[in-house]
Design a protein around this motif. Sequence first.
Motif, PDB file in Angstrom:
ATOM      1  N   UNK A 140     -10.697   3.458  13.883  1.00 43.82           N
ATOM      2  CA  UNK A 140      -9.672   3.309  14.924  1.00 43.82           C
ATOM      3  C   UNK A 140      -8.315   3.614  14.297  1.00 43.82           C
ATOM      4  N   UNK A 141      -7.418   4.141  15.092  1.00 43.42           N
ATOM      5  CA  UNK A 141      -6.077   4.473  14.625  1.00 43.42           C
ATOM      6  C   UNK A 141      -5.243   3.203  14.425  1.00 43.42           C
ATOM      7  N   UNK A 142      -4.373   3.238  13.430  1.00 44.10           N
ATOM      8  CA  UNK A 142      -3.531   2.083  13.124  1.00 44.10           C
ATOM      9  C   UNK A 142      -2.699   1.657  14.335  1.00 44.10           C
ATOM     10  N   UNK A 143      -2.114   2.609  15.057  1.00 41.47           N
ATOM     11  CA  UNK A 143      -1.271   2.272  16.213  1.00 41.47           C
ATOM     12  C   UNK A 143      -2.077   1.567  17.298  1.00 41.47           C
ATOM     13  N   UNK A 144      -3.304   2.002  17.523  1.00 45.78           N
ATOM     14  CA  UNK A 144      -4.156   1.351  18.527  1.00 45.78           C
ATOM     15  C   UNK A 144      -4.509  -0.064  18.085  1.00 45.78           C
ATOM     16  N   UNK A 145      -4.791  -0.234  16.799  1.00 44.90           N
ATOM     17  CA  UNK A 145      -5.108  -1.570  16.279  1.00 44.90           C
ATOM     18  C   UNK A 145      -3.885  -2.476  16.419  1.00 44.90           C
ATOM     19  N   UNK A 146      -2.695  -1.952  16.099  1.00 42.12           N
ATOM     20  CA  UNK A 146      -1.477  -2.764  16.225  1.00 42.12           C
ATOM     21  C   UNK A 146      -1.279  -3.190  17.669  1.00 42.12           C
ATOM     22  N   UNK A 184      -0.383  -5.036  10.628  1.00 42.52           N
ATOM     23  CA  UNK A 184      -1.252  -3.862  10.544  1.00 42.52           C
ATOM     24  C   UNK A 184      -0.549  -2.843   9.668  1.00 42.52           C
ATOM     25  N   UNK A 185      -1.273  -2.382   8.645  1.00 39.39           N
ATOM     26  CA  UNK A 185      -0.742  -1.388   7.718  1.00 39.39           C
ATOM     27  C   UNK A 185      -1.563  -0.114   7.838  1.00 39.39           C
ATOM     28  N   UNK A 186      -0.881   0.979   8.077  1.00 38.62           N
ATOM     29  CA  UNK A 186      -1.532   2.286   8.202  1.00 38.62           C
ATOM     30  C   UNK A 186      -2.102   2.704   6.839  1.00 38.62           C
ATOM     31  N   UNK A 187      -3.006   3.686   6.828  1.00 43.67           N
ATOM     32  CA  UNK A 187      -3.572   4.147   5.553  1.00 43.67           C
ATOM     33  C   UNK A 187      -2.527   4.585   4.528  1.00 43.67           C
ATOM     34  N   UNK A 188      -1.355   5.026   4.983  1.00 46.58           N
ATOM     35  CA  UNK A 188      -0.306   5.422   4.035  1.00 46.58           C
ATOM     36  C   UNK A 188       0.503   4.225   3.532  1.00 46.58           C
ATOM     37  N   UNK A 189       0.145   3.010   3.967  1.00 43.58           N
ATOM     38  CA  UNK A 189       0.814   1.797   3.519  1.00 43.58           C
ATOM     39  C   UNK A 189       1.948   1.341   4.407  1.00 43.58           C
ATOM     40  N   UNK A 190       2.286   2.110   5.437  1.00 38.63           N
ATOM     41  CA  UNK A 190       3.366   1.751   6.355  1.00 38.63           C
ATOM     42  C   UNK A 190       2.958   0.563   7.213  1.00 38.63           C
ATOM     43  N   UNK A 191       3.835  -0.448   7.265  1.00 40.91           N
ATOM     44  CA  UNK A 191       3.598  -1.601   8.139  1.00 40.91           C
ATOM     45  C   UNK A 191       4.100  -1.251   9.525  1.00 40.91           C
ATOM     46  N   UNK A 192       3.225  -1.367  10.527  1.00 39.38           N
ATOM     47  CA  UNK A 192       3.605  -1.055  11.899  1.00 39.38           C
ATOM     48  C   UNK A 192       4.366  -2.218  12.520  1.00 39.38           C
ATOM     49  N   UNK A 193       5.390  -1.888  13.280  1.00 35.54           N
ATOM     50  CA  UNK A 193       6.227  -2.905  13.912  1.00 35.54           C
ATOM     51  C   UNK A 193       5.722  -3.239  15.309  1.00 35.54           C
TER      52      UNK A 193
END
Length: 173
Positions: free
Chosen positions: A95-101, A121-130
């Motif tokens: 699942x995509x990080x944005x969808x999980x967030x 939720x942290x994307x595979x590149x390490x970015x924390x989603x807001x």
Amino acid sequence: MLKGISVELPAMLDAREARARRQAALHASHPDAVLVSFCLNIPGPVKTNDLLRRLFDEGIAEIVKQLTISGADCLSHEEVHAPTGDEALLAVTGAKAAAIKDEMTSLEESHPLGRLFDIDVLAPDGTKLSRPTPRRCLLCGRQAQDCARSRRHSVKELTEHIQTMLLEYYHAE
């Protein structure tokens, strides 16, 4: 007030650093995975007790349930239970990080005690989603960051309110 073991700021800072190290290690072992980090948002010196642990267990069960519904595969699930608070860290794919967030934000907003959930939720590149919208204060409904920054409410007021929420939700004494 919440009853339990009181922890001081240095212990909380050490726990935060340890969580960041666990996240980095998990990301290194699963570089294509989305990381889901879960703990509870509890002000004051007491970060866990029997009722808070019960809420944590319920929260992680809801997270896993939602991830399963969304088709995500859990590659790793780690938990830490310490006086500084209960924490979980999951690595998921499918699942995509944005969808999980979005799903985790929905859980935080829809669960009766979801305001106490802190799901990062942290994307595979390490970015924390807001979050798309700021959290609201437990007591007055204003933006939580503003109340925290201005210390609009005392720790005692907040923890008494949280204790009441927990007792009412779990019908405990």
